[in-house]
Each structure stands twice: as C-alpha cells, then as structure tokens.
Design an enzyme around this catalytic site. Structure first.
Site, PDB file in Angstrom:
ATOM      1  N   SER A  70       3.425  -2.059  -4.522  1.00 51.94           N
ATOM      2  CA  SER A  70       3.988  -3.412  -3.880  1.00 51.94           C
ATOM      3  C   SER A  70       5.532  -3.456  -3.795  1.00 51.94           C
ATOM      4  CB  SER A  70       3.307  -4.390  -4.994  1.00 51.94           C
ATOM      5  OG  SER A  70       4.057  -4.139  -6.408  1.00 51.94           O
ATOM      6  N   GLU A 120       4.166   0.421 -18.291  1.00 57.78           N
ATOM      7  CA  GLU A 120       2.731   0.524 -18.708  1.00 57.78           C
ATOM      8  C   GLU A 120       2.740   2.113 -18.630  1.00 57.78           C
ATOM      9  OE1 GLU A 120      -0.753  -0.944 -15.879  1.00 57.78           O
ATOM     10  OE2 GLU A 120      -0.085   0.885 -14.938  1.00 57.78           O
ATOM     11  N   HIS A 135      -0.209   3.557  -1.550  1.00 61.82           N
ATOM     12  CA  HIS A 135      -0.676   4.083  -3.041  1.00 61.82           C
ATOM     13  C   HIS A 135      -0.779   5.603  -3.199  1.00 61.82           C
ATOM     14  CE1 HIS A 135      -2.811   3.829  -7.068  1.00 61.82           C
ATOM     15  NE2 HIS A 135      -2.865   2.261  -6.841  1.00 61.82           N
ATOM     16  N   ASN A 182       4.147  -1.057  -9.873  1.00 65.63           N
ATOM     17  CA  ASN A 182       3.818   0.234  -9.900  1.00 65.63           C
ATOM     18  C   ASN A 182       4.961   1.263  -9.538  1.00 65.63           C
ATOM     19  OD1 ASN A 182       1.433  -0.033 -11.340  1.00 65.63           O
ATOM     20  ND2 ASN A 182       0.133   0.621  -9.510  1.00 65.63           N
ATOM     21  N   TRP A 234     -12.183  -2.819  -3.700  1.00 65.08           N
ATOM     22  CA  TRP A 234     -11.024  -2.691  -4.229  1.00 65.08           C
ATOM     23  C   TRP A 234     -10.001  -3.365  -3.533  1.00 65.08           C
ATOM     24  CZ3 TRP A 234      -6.736   0.847  -3.261  1.00 65.08           C
ATOM     25  CH2 TRP A 234      -5.717   0.544  -4.092  1.00 65.08           C
ATOM     26  N   ASP A 277      -5.007  -8.208 -17.789  1.00 63.59           N
ATOM     27  CA  ASP A 277      -4.915  -7.187 -16.730  1.00 63.59           C
ATOM     28  C   ASP A 277      -6.011  -7.506 -15.422  1.00 63.59           C
ATOM     29  OD1 ASP A 277      -4.079  -4.770 -16.168  1.00 63.59           O
ATOM     30  OD2 ASP A 277      -5.962  -3.715 -16.546  1.00 63.59           O
ATOM     31  N   ARG A 307     -12.254   3.179 -10.446  1.00 69.17           N
ATOM     32  CA  ARG A 307     -12.222   1.774 -10.946  1.00 69.17           C
ATOM     33  C   ARG A 307     -13.291   1.378 -11.682  1.00 69.17           C
ATOM     34  NH1 ARG A 307      -7.747   2.117  -9.888  1.00 69.17           N
ATOM     35  NH2 ARG A 307      -6.350   1.087  -8.313  1.00 69.17           N
TER      36      ARG A 307
HETATM   37  O1  SFD Z   1      -2.678  -0.653  -9.682  1.00 65.17           O
HETATM   38  C1  SFD Z   1      -1.880  -9.154   9.894  1.00 65.17           C
HETATM   39  N1  SFD Z   1      -1.457  -2.605  -5.300  1.00 65.17           N
HETATM   40  C2  SFD Z   1      -0.662  -2.250  -6.446  1.00 65.17           C
HETATM   41  N2  SFD Z   1       0.747  -2.241  -6.344  1.00 65.17           N
HETATM   42  C3  SFD Z   1       1.506  -2.540  -7.635  1.00 65.17           C
HETATM   43  O2  SFD Z   1       2.879  -2.404  -7.414  1.00 65.17           O
HETATM   44  N3  SFD Z   1       0.959  -2.525  -8.790  1.00 65.17           N
HETATM   45  C4  SFD Z   1      -0.451  -2.734  -8.920  1.00 65.17           C
HETATM   46  O3  SFD Z   1      -0.726  -3.013 -10.178  1.00 65.17           O
HETATM   47  C5  SFD Z   1      -1.330  -2.263  -7.678  1.00 65.17           C
HETATM   48  N4  SFD Z   1      -2.538  -2.326  -8.010  1.00 65.17           N
HETATM   49  C6  SFD Z   1      -3.128  -3.066  -7.044  1.00 65.17           C
HETATM   50  C7  SFD Z   1      -2.944  -3.284  -5.514  1.00 65.17           C
HETATM   51  C8  SFD Z   1      -3.668  -3.636  -4.581  1.00 65.17           C
HETATM   52  C9  SFD Z   1      -4.663  -4.440  -4.838  1.00 65.17           C
HETATM   53  C10 SFD Z   1      -5.542  -5.015  -3.584  1.00 65.17           C
HETATM   54  C11 SFD Z   1      -5.206  -4.227  -6.315  1.00 65.17           C
HETATM   55  C12 SFD Z   1      -4.509  -3.764  -7.267  1.00 65.17           C
HETATM   56  C13 SFD Z   1      -6.577  -4.850  -6.445  1.00 65.17           C
HETATM   57  C14 SFD Z   1      -1.083  -2.190  -4.257  1.00 65.17           C
HETATM   58  C15 SFD Z   1       0.087  -2.922  -3.375  1.00 65.17           C
HETATM   59  O4  SFD Z   1      -0.707  -4.339  -3.387  1.00 65.17           O
HETATM   60  C16 SFD Z   1      -0.003  -2.564  -1.887  1.00 65.17           C
HETATM   61  O5  SFD Z   1       0.753  -1.328  -2.195  1.00 65.17           O
HETATM   62  C17 SFD Z   1       1.075  -3.481  -1.066  1.00 65.17           C
HETATM   63  O6  SFD Z   1       0.902  -4.740  -1.085  1.00 65.17           O
HETATM   64  C18 SFD Z   1       1.223  -2.928   0.351  1.00 65.17           C
HETATM   65  O7  SFD Z   1       2.032  -3.710   1.086  1.00 65.17           O
HETATM   66  P1  SFD Z   1       1.807  -3.899   2.672  1.00 65.17           P
HETATM   67  O8  SFD Z   1       2.806  -5.003   3.135  1.00 65.17           O
HETATM   68  O9  SFD Z   1       1.767  -2.798   3.538  1.00 65.17           O
HETATM   69  O10 SFD Z   1       0.351  -4.464   2.930  1.00 65.17           O
HETATM   70  P2  SFD Z   1      -0.267  -6.162   2.288  1.00 65.17           P
HETATM   71  O11 SFD Z   1       0.479  -6.522   1.283  1.00 65.17           O
HETATM   72  O12 SFD Z   1      -1.861  -6.033   2.191  1.00 65.17           O
HETATM   73  O13 SFD Z   1       0.250  -6.909   3.500  1.00 65.17           O
HETATM   74  C19 SFD Z   1      -0.498  -6.938   4.939  1.00 65.17           C
HETATM   75  C20 SFD Z   1      -0.246  -8.261   5.599  1.00 65.17           C
HETATM   76  O14 SFD Z   1      -0.613  -8.037   7.079  1.00 65.17           O
HETATM   77  C21 SFD Z   1      -1.528  -8.995   7.210  1.00 65.17           C
HETATM   78  N5  SFD Z   1      -2.207  -8.723   8.374  1.00 65.17           N
HETATM   79  N6  SFD Z   1      -1.331 -10.022  10.206  1.00 65.17           N
HETATM   80  C22 SFD Z   1      -1.423 -10.372  11.609  1.00 65.17           C
HETATM   81  N7  SFD Z   1      -2.290  -9.801  12.436  1.00 65.17           N
HETATM   82  C23 SFD Z   1      -3.169  -8.664  12.012  1.00 65.17           C
HETATM   83  N8  SFD Z   1      -4.153  -8.260  12.806  1.00 65.17           N
HETATM   84  C24 SFD Z   1      -3.175  -8.598  10.389  1.00 65.17           C
HETATM   85  N9  SFD Z   1      -3.954  -7.872   9.741  1.00 65.17           N
HETATM   86  C25 SFD Z   1      -3.302  -7.867   8.502  1.00 65.17           C
HETATM   87  C26 SFD Z   1      -2.010  -9.671   6.102  1.00 65.17           C
HETATM   88  O15 SFD Z   1      -2.524 -10.767   6.223  1.00 65.17           O
HETATM   89  C27 SFD Z   1      -0.762  -9.374   5.169  1.00 65.17           C
HETATM   90  O16 SFD Z   1      -0.019 -10.371   5.339  1.00 65.17           O
HETATM   91  S1  SFD Z   1      -3.430  -1.115  -8.909  1.00 65.17           S
HETATM   92  O17 SFD Z   1      -4.834  -1.414  -9.055  1.00 65.17           O
HETATM   93  O18 SFD Z   1      -3.679  -0.275  -7.839  1.00 65.17           O
HETATM   94  P1  AMP Z   2      -4.187   2.317 -11.031  1.00 69.26           P
HETATM   95  O1  AMP Z   2      -4.654   1.341 -11.926  1.00 69.26           O
HETATM   96  O2  AMP Z   2      -5.292   3.488 -11.207  1.00 69.26           O
HETATM   97  O3  AMP Z   2      -3.882   1.929  -9.746  1.00 69.26           O
HETATM   98  O4  AMP Z   2      -3.127   3.068 -11.731  1.00 69.26           O
HETATM   99  C1  AMP Z   2      -1.856   2.428 -11.779  1.00 69.26           C
HETATM  100  C2  AMP Z   2      -0.602   3.329 -11.988  1.00 69.26           C
HETATM  101  O5  AMP Z   2      -1.207   4.323 -12.678  1.00 69.26           O
HETATM  102  C3  AMP Z   2      -0.763   4.455 -10.432  1.00 69.26           C
HETATM  103  O6  AMP Z   2       0.908   4.467 -10.365  1.00 69.26           O
HETATM  104  C4  AMP Z   2      -1.437   5.419 -10.848  1.00 69.26           C
HETATM  105  O7  AMP Z   2      -1.136   6.563 -10.013  1.00 69.26           O
HETATM  106  C5  AMP Z   2      -1.141   5.643 -12.449  1.00 69.26           C
HETATM  107  N1  AMP Z   2      -2.293   6.068 -13.101  1.00 69.26           N
HETATM  108  C6  AMP Z   2      -3.520   5.907 -13.265  1.00 69.26           C
HETATM  109  N2  AMP Z   2      -4.296   6.581 -14.156  1.00 69.26           N
HETATM  110  C7  AMP Z   2      -3.818   7.567 -14.429  1.00 69.26           C
HETATM  111  C8  AMP Z   2      -3.645   8.702 -15.250  1.00 69.26           C
HETATM  112  N3  AMP Z   2      -4.933   8.910 -15.924  1.00 69.26           N
HETATM  113  N4  AMP Z   2      -2.624   9.454 -15.532  1.00 69.26           N
HETATM  114  C9  AMP Z   2      -1.528   9.229 -14.632  1.00 69.26           C
HETATM  115  N5  AMP Z   2      -1.324   8.262 -13.992  1.00 69.26           N
HETATM  116  C10 AMP Z   2      -2.267   7.149 -13.814  1.00 69.26           C
END
Ligand code: SFD
Ligand code: AMP
Length: 625
Positions: A434, A127, A387, A63, A217, A350, A248
C-alpha cells in the site's frame, strides 16, 4: 439501449485512472506540480475513492517501510530482499526508486491521521523487518481525504468505469468509459494518462465456487482494467507469468503476516510435521534462492504444497502454540493474564482491520485462537504487481538509477508516449504494497507533469474512432435488448452470454489448463496451448456478451479485461521454458530453474493494429551487488 446514451467530454491535462493507493498518491503529488504550471488534474474511479480498491476494508499493517531515517536498513538491503524473494527477476532501479521515497509517504500517512503503533519509547512497532503495525480500519478514508483535498472534488469523477485508451499512434491521449449510475458515455481527453486501476482477481476459479462465491483475498472489483488498458494501448508488459499465490487462513483469507512475523507462529501439517523443517532439503533444488533469508514467498508456498499434494493436510497455523509461548514468557500469573488479553485483542483486530470475514468465520467456527489452531491454505492465483507478484507494464526507471536500456525519458512511463503506470499497473517492482504504491503514484505523477510541460501541444482526436469505441463498449446492452425475450430464463440464451457465465468459462479454462487450484498449480506446454485455443473461442464469444443494465455492462467489460489478463499470462508462461517460482506455478515439462537461459524478463506486447502478440526477453541488470 445504447442510442439513449448521452456523451460527456472532459478535457484535462493529467488524467489519473483509478482512485486507490497509487492514484491517491498521484493526486497529491500532481496537484503540487500542476499548480506551479497551471495544469488541470482529473481523477476517475469506478467506485467512490473513500473506500475503493484493495484497501477498501482497511489494512492492519504497512508492509513497506524501510526506516532510512533511523538507520534501520539501507536501500541496498531492500533491493536484495525483493530480488531474492522474486528469484532474481526484478527491476532493481524501480524497487530502489520506490524504496527511497516510501518512508516519506508513511510519514505523510501519519501526519494525515493514520494511527501507527508505537512502543513505550515512541518508536514504530514493527510486524517484521519491513512492516509496521497500524490501526488501519480507516486507512483508505484517510488517504482519500488527502487526495480529495489536493485536487478538489470537482476534478474527481466517481462511479465511472474506464474501459479503453484513446490513442494517436504510439501516444495515449485519453480514455473512454461509462457511468454505472446514469446512461452517460465519457470521453476524457488528456495530455498524459496515469494508469492505476489495480490488479486482477477472479481470472482463476476461486476455491469457493458456490457457497462463498465472490470471496477472494484480493478485491473482486480489481478486474484487470490496468492490464487491459495498457495492452490495448500497445504497451510492452512484463512479468505476466508472475502471478501471486498468497497463503491465507483458509476460506476467509485472513492475513498470515502478523502470525508468522509478529507472533512467530509455526505452521504444521495434519501429522504435526513442520514443512519448513522437514522439507528443508528441497530448497537445495532452487539455489541460490533456496539459501536466502527469509525463504522466498513462493518457496515457502512450495514446501507446504508438497505436503498437501502428498495428502498430509490440513495445514494449521499454530496460533494456540504461538500465543502460549508468548504468554509463558510474560512472567507471573498476573502478567501472563494481561498478555493473553492483549494478544487476543491484537489477533482479532488483525482480521477486523482488513479481512472482516475471517473474524466472522472464527466466530462461526468457535475458534479461540489461544486454544485452537486454524487452517491455512494456498489461495487461487492473483495478478498484483505490488505484493509478491510482479505483473504489470514495463516502465522507464529514474534517470539517476536506471541502466540505459531501462530508461526512456520519464520515470514510470510505459513504452507508450504519455502513458504512465503505478501500483499494480506497473511491473517488476514487487513488494511495494500500500505504502510503496502510494509512493510510486507520486513518482509517476511528477514525471507525468514533466511530460506535459515538455509536450504542451494540442492532441489530435478522430471522431470516428471515438464513435466506434462507444458502439463497441455499449454493444452488450443491445445484445440483451434484442434477444432477451427468446427464452424464458434471461441467463440462458442462444444469442448471447451473460457476464457471470462468461466468467465461469474463463475461470474453468484457467483453472484446468493454466495451473489453478484444482490442477495443484501445475501446467505444461501442451496444457497451455490447449488453454490458448479455448481462450480464443472465448474471445470470439465476447462479442456476444449481454447486459440488461449498467452494472451488468460493467461486469461484461470486467470479464473481457480478465480474459486479456489471462491471455497475457498463458502466453508468457508458455514462453518461459523453465520453472522459476515453483510455489506460484510449476511447469511439469520444464521442472527445473534454468539460470543460463531464463534469468531474464519475459516480456510481451500486443499489437492492436495487427492483432498480434510479440514475446521478448529483456536482460536483468543488477544495480546492487
Ligand atoms: O498483508 C478503476 N495489501 C497490503 N498492503 C500493505 O501495505 N499492508 C497490508 O497489510 C496488505 N495486505 C493486504 C493488501 C490488500 C488486500 C486486499 C488485503 C490485505 C486483504 C496490498 C495493498 O492494498 C496494495 O498493494 C495496494 O492497494 C495497491 O495499490 P493500487 O493503487 O495499485 O490498487 P488499488 O488500491 O486496489 O486501487 C485500484 C483503483 O482502481 C479503481 N479501478 N477505476 C476506473 N475504471 C476502472 N475500470 C477501474 N478498475 C479499478 C478501483 O476502484 C481503485 O480505486 S496483506 O494481507 O497482503
Ligand atoms: P502477508 O500477511 O502474507 O501479506 O504478509 C505480510 C508481510 O509479511 C509481507 O511483506 C510478506 O512478504 C511478509 N511475510 C509473511 N509471511 C512471512 C514469512 N513466513 N517469512 C517472511 N516474511 C513473511
């Protein structure tokens, strides 16, 4: 019993806490700089790095990709995008720093084997403006492999749950935790600590409270460990009020980004009305952000919520309409058929790439996306700095970009010496996702190595403090052992509370008083104050948490950590006397945005020695016009 526990001590230079995107980025970068200086790097994850964290199931998009190499966008474009999406509340120095490094991280992912979609000319398939499509089922495994190769498996501790920091005054000198597989208490001693333990889930009651309990989520295993750790270290925190509410696909939380951006779908209400069109005049109330493009995520939510509050649901993602349109533009019948097949497989992929349960729900409900629209809904609130939320620690910016009051020596160091944060753990730098989290992990790790090189002296440790931490952390085992025979049902006992019941109590408080799903995301000063009183009782009872085994012990602490995230959230919503993100939470007693008094960061800090909270405003500096 806690007396059976062995204590293991690990001495290192840089301690990386977490094994997710930010931590893996940190491991790769740290190993490079550490080798130059003969330093040791250690990584600790509560799970197994291959599939831990938010990316466990994979993702279907990257993203954050700015595309600087191809001149697609500028850094300024990205900073403005994030500023607008967060209604003006963002640390532009941090956002720019991540944005200028993120592309190189994405290129590394590709080099390590991540398949990024390409068009006929070999260019990345976007995307949306900032997002790239990937075949990402194995995303985390690929990123983890690079981290493991960099620092070596012998320096990675898996299945160790980190609870709390070790402090020497205002310097963080390590962390303590326990194994979830064997009776071992761990003491990690370090010269610098990098927190990357993700965000917080299940602080609020989820929509599914029985039938699909646990489905969320963001991953349920991100339980607020980063927030707890940094708060307990006495670090200043920022944007604790800025929760994220994603829209979602209803009940299984499938992503909407690909539908809105790639397939150009509309969402309509139960009467067929398009809230983005019909409710457009409402955006005038949120000027200047009501006028920006794209409409900020929280305002998109808000327009939809207004429909739902008026009983105009269900809200549908018009998948059938979007697919129909694309197919119609494909040309003759043969081309249309081919296009339909292609879109069908993209739509399923997806979900299969990152939210498998949504594909299962589609199958269970006989949904063919080219024929039937699917319900979408606003989810329960999450704490996620990476996010479209912003909660996390207040960290130093980079020397060349940060205004003076945003800079204190080392990029991404919190206000506690030697304590660095990245990903969900660092605040006010939203939209890193990510890829940006990985890039930020790299930035923080490099700075942390600099800190160690500049501060090489031995750290001091107090054996009594470590012993007290051990006794406190393992106490739930004894609470259970001494009392479980007092009732016939181990879940119900006058002497203790089990973690699940504790979590239900926390979620009920947050849901009803702090603007959860069943309060239609609305709250007020009176509600928040009452919520705080109830949280206080909960905190008293947290001493009575009980655990029959190591996994339950982990759940005890996960819920204590959620409770601390909850308190920081409630206090900061109370402090900010306005409504700035109506689609994240609405303060009914201060229903308008107040640019004059509240175009500032609302920060907070917990003082562990005095057990007191301090709230403060910090100015917003724009570094881009
Ligand atoms: O679009 C301990 N995210 C998306 N990012 C994208 O780039 N594209 C997408 O398509 C994304 N989408 C999405 C995303 C997340 C999820 C769950 C879904 C869909 C369903 C967001 C990214 O994943 C997110 O921004 C990053 O992963 C954040 O990275 P970070 O490193 O801050 O968090 P992490 O990856 O969750 O890792 C956490 C780690 O900590 C560990 N942990 N370890 C030891 N002791 C403890 N007490 C701990 N507590 C946690 C965990 O095990 C893990 O290793 S979309 O749909 O939004
Ligand atoms: P999401 O699947 O909602 O996590 O969206 C993935 C990426 O698209 C994130 O960067 C969101 O901010 C962006 N996004 C989702 N929906 C929209 C929308 N309707 N208009 C603009 N950006 C969006």
């Amino acid at each position: 019993m806690k007396s059976n526990f062995e204590v293991k001590e690990v001495n290192t230079d840089l301690l990386i806490l977490g094994g997710g995107m930010a931590a893996c980025g940190a491991a790769v970068e740290a190993s490079y700089w550490a080798k130059k200086h003969g330093l040791k790097v250690t990584l600790v994850d509560k799970a197994a790095v291959d599939r831990s964290g938010a990316v466990a199931m994979g993702l279907s998009a990257i993203n954050q990709y700015v595309g600087l190499r191809d001149g697609q966008n500028t850094l300024e474009d990205y900073v403005k995008y994030v500023r607008n999406d967060l209604m003006g509340i963002t640390r532009e120095d941090l956002v720019a720093n991540i944005a200028r490094h993120v592309d190189s991280t994405v290129h590394l992912f590709e080099k390590w084997g991540l398949p990024i979609w390409k068009d006929e000319k070999g260019a990345y398939v976007h995307e949306g403006r900032w997002q790239l499509m990937i075949n990402g089922e194995s995303y985390k495994v690929i990123v983890a492999e690079a981290a493991k190769n960099a620092i070596g498996m012998e320096n990675i501790y898996e299945r160790i749950f980190i609870v709390a920091p070790i402090m020497d005054g205002n310097t963080c000198t390590g962390a303590v935790g326990f194994s979830v597989r064997e009776e071992t208490f761990y003491v990690f001693k370090a010269k610098a600590v990098l927190v990357a333990m993700g965000g917080a889930v299940h602080v609020f009651k989820p929509r599914s409270s029985g039938e699909g309990l646990g489905r969320a989520w963001y991953p349920p295993w991100n339980s607020g460990s980063s927030a707890y750790f940094t708060l307990k270290a006495g670090a200043e925190m920022t944007c604790q009020e800025v929760r994220f509410i994603p829209v979602r696909f209803k009940d299984a939380y499938g992503p909407v980004g690909a539908w809105f951006l790639l397939f150009k779908s509309r969402a309509t209400n139960g009467m067929g009305g398009d809230y983005m069109v019909e409710r457009k005049p409402e955006l005038e109330n949120w000027i200047p952000y009501g006028h920006v493009k794209p409409v900020p995520a929280n305002l998109r939510n808000w327009l939809m919520m207004l429909d739902v509050m008026e009983g105009k649901g269900p809200i549908y993602m018009r998948t059938e309409e979007a697919i129909g349109k694309i197919v119609a533009e494909a040309g003759d019948e043969k081309a249309a058929k081919k296009k339909l097949k292609e879109l069908e497989s993209e739509a399923w992929e997806d979900f299969l790439d990152m939210t498998i349960s949504q594909a299962i729900l589609w199958a269970a409900q006989n949904i063919a996306p080219d024929q039937i629209a699917s319900e979408i809904a606003a989810a329960e609130p999450y704490f996620i700095g990476s996010h479209s939320g912003a909660s996390g620690a207040w960290v130093s910016g980079p020397k060349d970009l940060a205004p003076d009051d945003y800079y204190w020596g080392y990029a991404n160091m919190s206000t506690v010496q030697g304590l660095f944060c990245a990903g969900d753990a660092s605040g006010a730098s939203s939209h890193k996702f990510s890829s940006g989290s990985h890039a930020e992990g790299r930035i923080a790790a490099k700075a942390a190595v600099d800190f160690i090189v500049d501060n090489p002296g031995e750290r001091k440790y107090d054996a009594k403090v470590l012993e007290d931490l051990k006794n406190e952390i393992l106490c739930p085992l004894d609470n259970y052992e001494t009392n479980y025979q007092k009732t016939s049902d181990p879940a119900i006992n006058p002497e203790y509370i089990i973690p699940k019941m504790f979590m239900f109590r926390l979620q009920k408080i947050m849901d009803e008083y702090a603007g959860g799903v069943s309060s239609q995301f609305k709250t007020s000063k009176a509600l928040l104050n009452r919520g705080l009183e109830l949280l206080n009782f909960l905190r008293e009872d947290s001493k009575k948490l009980a655990a029959p085994d190591l996994h339950e012990l982990m759940r005890c602490w996960e819920n204590v950590q959620r409770m601390w995230q909850a308190e920081a959230h409630v206090r900061t919503m109370l402090f900010r006397e306005e409504t700035r993100w109506p689609g994240y939470y609405f303060r009914s007693d201060t229903p308008k945005m107040d640019q004059e008094n509240w175009k500032v960061f609302a920060n907070c800090k917990y003082d562990p020695s005095a057990d007191k909270w301090e709230m403060m405003k910090r100015p917003i500096h724009q570094i881009v016009d």
